[in-house]
Design an enzyme around this catalytic site. Structure first.
Site, short mmCIF file in Angstrom:
data_model
loop_
_atom_site.label_atom_id
_atom_site.label_comp_id
_atom_site.label_asym_id
_atom_site.label_seq_id
_atom_site.Cartn_x
_atom_site.Cartn_y
_atom_site.Cartn_z
N HIS A 48 0.70 -1.06 -0.14
CA HIS A 48 0.00 0.06 -0.01
C HIS A 48 0.85 1.20 0.17
O HIS A 48 1.88 1.24 0.40
CB HIS A 48 -0.99 0.10 1.14
CG HIS A 48 -1.94 -1.11 1.29
ND1 HIS A 48 -3.11 -0.96 2.19
CD2 HIS A 48 -2.11 -2.18 0.42
CE1 HIS A 48 -3.77 -2.07 2.10
NE2 HIS A 48 -3.52 -2.74 0.79
N GLU A 50 1.00 4.02 1.77
CA GLU A 50 1.47 4.61 2.99
C GLU A 50 2.28 3.76 3.37
O GLU A 50 3.72 4.30 3.87
CB GLU A 50 0.20 4.70 4.09
CG GLU A 50 -1.02 5.30 3.64
CD GLU A 50 -2.16 4.35 3.04
OE1 GLU A 50 -1.53 3.29 1.93
OE2 GLU A 50 -3.13 4.27 3.31
#
Lengths: 144, 144
Positions: A48, A50
């Site tokens: 992901h 982040e």
């Protein structure tokens, strides 16, 4: 958030779920890193935006705590990324679209509100929500 | 679990919080990867044993879902790793010591029980709890 949205558009163009993020030095406003969801490209369910940014910047700076950094991301982080944000001690989290189905900040486990969460950033949700949400909806509609 | 415990001992020797894990092919029993917590070595707050193993094996196999794999880890996974286990669609999770302070499976956000969690492995907690817990306690006592 405009830079995060541009990253989300790059993700969509690459066939990834369109989520983009930037990690910013809170003191100077300098962008420390920018990136997007890369689950398909890397065939890695943990890739992901982040998590990739936190890992990249922490390793580069040799600092496992990024207390002077703010994260901008176009979608509400999932529980995995919310916990990573807590471990990295980020100062602020700005996010775009709410994610009632899979989010972990203002939905589901609400990671930062747990007694077992040892650092919570300041959270600002719904920033640029419309543009981020439109991009996600268009992506999933085109795939049906 | 013996192999995971051996990894935890290697972590302790390297000055890392002693948590070890192995990812196993459920059909053959073959160890797909083994590793330990590397937060200090990599200066990366996301470098927990479970997350590193899932990422490594998924990328190597080019498979973002590891439905035929079981994870053995010496400590109850945190919320970040529990969510990663869900995303990777692991079949079973066997873990050692319970972690009331920072765990995310049987404590805190109880990730697999959330309506926003779209896959839950079968969970077997407390397997080899004594040895895993002794190692953690010795590590933290020595650092005080």
């Amino acid at each position: 958030m405009a830079a995060a949205l541009a990253e989300a558009e790059r993700a969509a163009a690459a066939g990834e779920v369109p989520v983009g993020a930037v990690l910013v030095d809170a003191a100077t406003g300098e962008i420390l890193a920018r990136g997007h969801n890369r689950v398909e490209a890397l065939r890695d369910p943990t890739a992901h935006a982040e998590l990739l940014l936190i890992s990249e910047v922490a390793r580069r700076l040799g600092a496992k705590r990024l207390t002077g950094a703010d994260l901008y991301v176009t979608l509400e982080p999932c529980p995995m990324c919310a916990a990573a944000i807590s471990f990295a001690r980020l100062r602020r989290l700005y996010y775009g679209a709410y994610d009632p189905k899979s989010g972990g900040v203002d939905h589901g486990p609400r990671i930062f509100e747990q007694a077992t969460c040892h650092h919570s950033p300041e959270v600002f949700g719904g920033i640029g929500e419309r543009a981020a949400g439109d991009l996600l909806r268009a992506f999933f509609q085109a795939r049906r």
